[in-house]
Design a protein around this motif. Sequence first.
Motif, PDB file in Angstrom:
ATOM      1  N   SER A 192      -1.278  52.570   0.507  1.00 42.74           N
ATOM      2  CA  SER A 192      -2.367  52.046   1.336  1.00 42.74           C
ATOM      3  C   SER A 192      -3.633  51.767   0.537  1.00 42.74           C
ATOM      4  N   ASP A 224      -2.466  47.766  -0.824  1.00 45.19           N
ATOM      5  CA  ASP A 224      -2.537  47.308   0.564  1.00 45.19           C
ATOM      6  C   ASP A 224      -3.011  45.874   0.707  1.00 45.19           C
ATOM      7  N   HIS A 266       1.616  43.099  -0.639  1.00 42.79           N
ATOM      8  CA  HIS A 266       0.655  43.905   0.109  1.00 42.79           C
ATOM      9  C   HIS A 266       1.193  44.288   1.485  1.00 42.79           C
ATOM     10  N   ASN A 267       1.895  43.361   2.139  1.00 39.97           N
ATOM     11  CA  ASN A 267       2.488  43.663   3.441  1.00 39.97           C
ATOM     12  C   ASN A 267       3.586  44.722   3.323  1.00 39.97           C
ATOM     13  N   ASP A 282       1.958  48.021   2.941  1.00 42.97           N
ATOM     14  CA  ASP A 282       1.486  48.486   4.258  1.00 42.97           C
ATOM     15  C   ASP A 282       2.632  49.066   5.080  1.00 42.97           C
ATOM     16  N   GLU A 303       2.980  52.928   6.399  1.00 40.74           N
ATOM     17  CA  GLU A 303       3.146  53.240   7.825  1.00 40.74           C
ATOM     18  C   GLU A 303       4.407  54.068   8.061  1.00 40.74           C
TER      19      GLU A 303
END
Length: 151
Positions: free
Chosen positions: A74, A78, A108-109, A112, A116
């Motif tokens: 993150s 991120d 970056h996705n 993420d 998560e």
Amino acid sequence: MPTLTKGLAVFAFLAIPLCLIIALSEADRRTTLSLEAAERTSFRLAMRSHVVDLDEILTAMAKGDYDTAATIASDRMDSAGQRTHHLSDIILPGPDTPAFRETERALHNAADRFGEAARASPGSPEMRARYQELVAVCQGCHTSFRIDPGF
């Protein structure tokens, strides 16, 4: 020297250079990203930092410290722009830049999604799948792009 051994030596003497010539003649089909010298240095440092990030994430997961793994993803990889700059900010404009920017967004996705998953279900198959996805994006980028060595 027996005939068989002499024959193998002659074969090796001829085959090894031939294999090298064939390997070197294979065109590098990756898209070349042209960078100025300073940008090339920054880019390489950023790439190395991603390798460190992935290693630290993997180390944290091996220790069962999923929160740290998520935080690394993150805070360092991120899409919210926590880094001082994104890699695509240093790429010169050109026809290949949009493809690289898309790949960067995918990185970056993926970071993420891993973060998560690591927080929502630590140690789960879902979390491991998101880590594999993150690594796959890195591998895909290195398979698709190269920087101009600047010689």
